[in-house]
Design an enzyme around this catalytic site. Sequence first.
Site, mmCIF file in Angstrom:
data_model
loop_
_atom_site.group_PDB
_atom_site.id
_atom_site.type_symbol
_atom_site.label_atom_id
_atom_site.label_comp_id
_atom_site.label_asym_id
_atom_site.label_seq_id
_atom_site.Cartn_x
_atom_site.Cartn_y
_atom_site.Cartn_z
ATOM 1 N N SER A 57 0.797 -1.233 0.000
ATOM 2 C CA SER A 57 0.000 0.000 0.000
ATOM 3 C C SER A 57 0.828 1.280 0.000
ATOM 4 O O SER A 57 0.327 2.335 -0.353
ATOM 5 C CB SER A 57 -0.952 0.000 1.191
ATOM 6 O OG SER A 57 -0.232 -0.146 2.393
ATOM 7 N N HIS A 114 -5.539 -4.296 -1.649
ATOM 8 C CA HIS A 114 -5.399 -3.299 -2.712
ATOM 9 C C HIS A 114 -5.366 -3.915 -4.109
ATOM 10 O O HIS A 114 -5.156 -3.204 -5.093
ATOM 11 C CB HIS A 114 -4.128 -2.464 -2.494
ATOM 12 C CG HIS A 114 -4.225 -1.603 -1.285
ATOM 13 N ND1 HIS A 114 -4.788 -0.353 -1.305
ATOM 14 C CD2 HIS A 114 -3.863 -1.834 0.002
ATOM 15 C CE1 HIS A 114 -4.759 0.165 -0.088
ATOM 16 N NE2 HIS A 114 -4.196 -0.722 0.722
ATOM 17 N N LYS A 137 -12.153 -0.861 0.290
ATOM 18 C CA LYS A 137 -11.371 -0.127 -0.710
ATOM 19 C C LYS A 137 -12.126 -0.125 -2.046
ATOM 20 O O LYS A 137 -13.101 0.606 -2.175
ATOM 21 C CB LYS A 137 -9.964 -0.689 -0.759
ATOM 22 C CG LYS A 137 -9.331 -0.608 0.662
ATOM 23 C CD LYS A 137 -7.885 -0.880 0.704
ATOM 24 C CE LYS A 137 -7.377 -1.061 2.119
ATOM 25 N NZ LYS A 137 -7.480 0.123 2.984
HETATM 26 C C1 LIG Z 1 -2.948 -4.227 2.992
HETATM 27 C C2 LIG Z 1 -4.091 -3.963 3.912
HETATM 28 N N1 LIG Z 1 -4.608 -4.972 4.623
HETATM 29 C C3 LIG Z 1 -5.633 -4.784 5.465
HETATM 30 C C4 LIG Z 1 -6.188 -3.543 5.638
HETATM 31 C C5 LIG Z 1 -7.317 -3.373 6.602
HETATM 32 O O1 LIG Z 1 -8.536 -3.347 5.914
HETATM 33 P P1 LIG Z 1 -9.827 -2.725 6.562
HETATM 34 O O2 LIG Z 1 -9.870 -1.284 6.210
HETATM 35 O O3 LIG Z 1 -10.954 -3.487 5.937
HETATM 36 O O4 LIG Z 1 -9.743 -2.950 8.030
HETATM 37 C C6 LIG Z 1 -5.692 -2.450 4.933
HETATM 38 C C7 LIG Z 1 -6.284 -1.105 5.122
HETATM 39 O O5 LIG Z 1 -5.624 -0.112 5.244
HETATM 40 C C8 LIG Z 1 -4.606 -2.665 4.029
HETATM 41 O O6 LIG Z 1 -4.092 -1.645 3.345
#
Ligand SMILES: Cc1ncc(COP(=O)(O)O)c(C=O)c1O
Length: 398
Positions: free
Chosen positions: A186, A214, A246
């Site tokens: 990310s 993502h 997302k």
């Molecule tokens: C790579 C990754 N995994 C998990 C999450 C967590 O997802 P959620 O927003 O559904 O808690 C995020 C969110 O920022 C993320 O970027």
Amino acid sequence: MDRDPVSFLSDEYQELVRNDLDWRIKVLQGPSTPWCNVDGKKVLMLCSNNYLGLSNHPRLKEAAIEAIRSHGAGSGSVRPIAGTMDLHTELERRLARFKGAEASLVYQTGFAANAGLIPQLAGKGDIIVSDELNHGSIIDGVRLSNAERAVYKHSDTADLAKVLDETERRTPSPRRILVITDGVFSMDGDVAPLAEIAKLASEHGAMLYVDDAHGEGVLGEGGRGIVDHFHLDRSKVHVEMGTFSKAFGVVGGHVSGSRDLVNFACNKSRTWLLSGSHPPGVAGACIAAVDVLESEPQHVKSLWDNTVYFKKAMRDLGFDTGHSETPIIPVMVGESSVAKKLSDRLFGERMFALPIVFPMVAKDKARIRTIMNAAMRREDLDFAITAFEKVGRELGII
Ligand SMILES: Cc1ncc(COP(=O)(O)O)c(C=O)c1O
């Protein structure tokens, strides 16, 4: 005893403020759309994960309203007791079909999926092998486990092979090995070499877990995600984790894989067992998001058209967009102070783009992280490029 039990609250907060590390939250006054109102100003949104613009899609909004009408505002319980509604099971059925998986399980958030499932997959006598740049929710999931941890260099399959070899040579040999990676990272927008990782995991008899938060809605046919993108044999990627927060435009985490995985996960994940389930409006909107992805391929196409156009224009201007291979496009500037200045100046030019600075990234790797959106028009992108050029020259970045 003369002890102030809460003085640390303000001490630690003030320390963050002094070091310019506190979050100064900007507030959206309306929907998350390409042009939106933020702190009283109409700005172009360049930092939302709403990749496909689905958070404001009429079909999702209608579905949420309809689900509230038919099922109420809340679910009334945790999933295993009285909080599983037909909307939740329908969502899981639809998601599994979309992913081409045997079964899916929906969690309240992606964070809850990682924090709830990872510690159950590996415990005492096991070892978790994790990419050094994995997301914080993976790191916390790993911390909650009693397994040993080993970290391999970011996306470096030679290092992963070395770590796996060392792991297998241990005495006593580990009961289970769990390899875990983000699909799309990310902070840099680069894609994990999942085909090679899957091969190595398979050679070492390891379980493979990919966090595709993502990648969904972005990679693969119709946004089916990283496993589809690399045409991998699904039986070699044992846990495909993702989020509805997302590209799907709503909120909620999920895992997909075998029926055995889902039976295990819903009986063992403490976050799933002990925390309230999604309200009907959320489940209804998520079902509609899957529907839209299956029936309106134009959103994924337009996301990629915008990504290619914007990235090329920024590179042509001389900006360093790092290792980006996806709609996450960092604009590397180096010093934290420069990234903050650039973000402030861009806001002055009516663009909302956040700085990513230490400790989120290394001290000399501060950047503005821009995120492309399918709903942007060519003139919006040109507006952004022109503003970046103006401010980039003023600050001596290009
Ligand atoms: C790579 C990754 N995994 C998990 C999450 C967590 O997802 P959620 O927003 O559904 O808690 C995020 C969110 O920022 C993320 O970027």
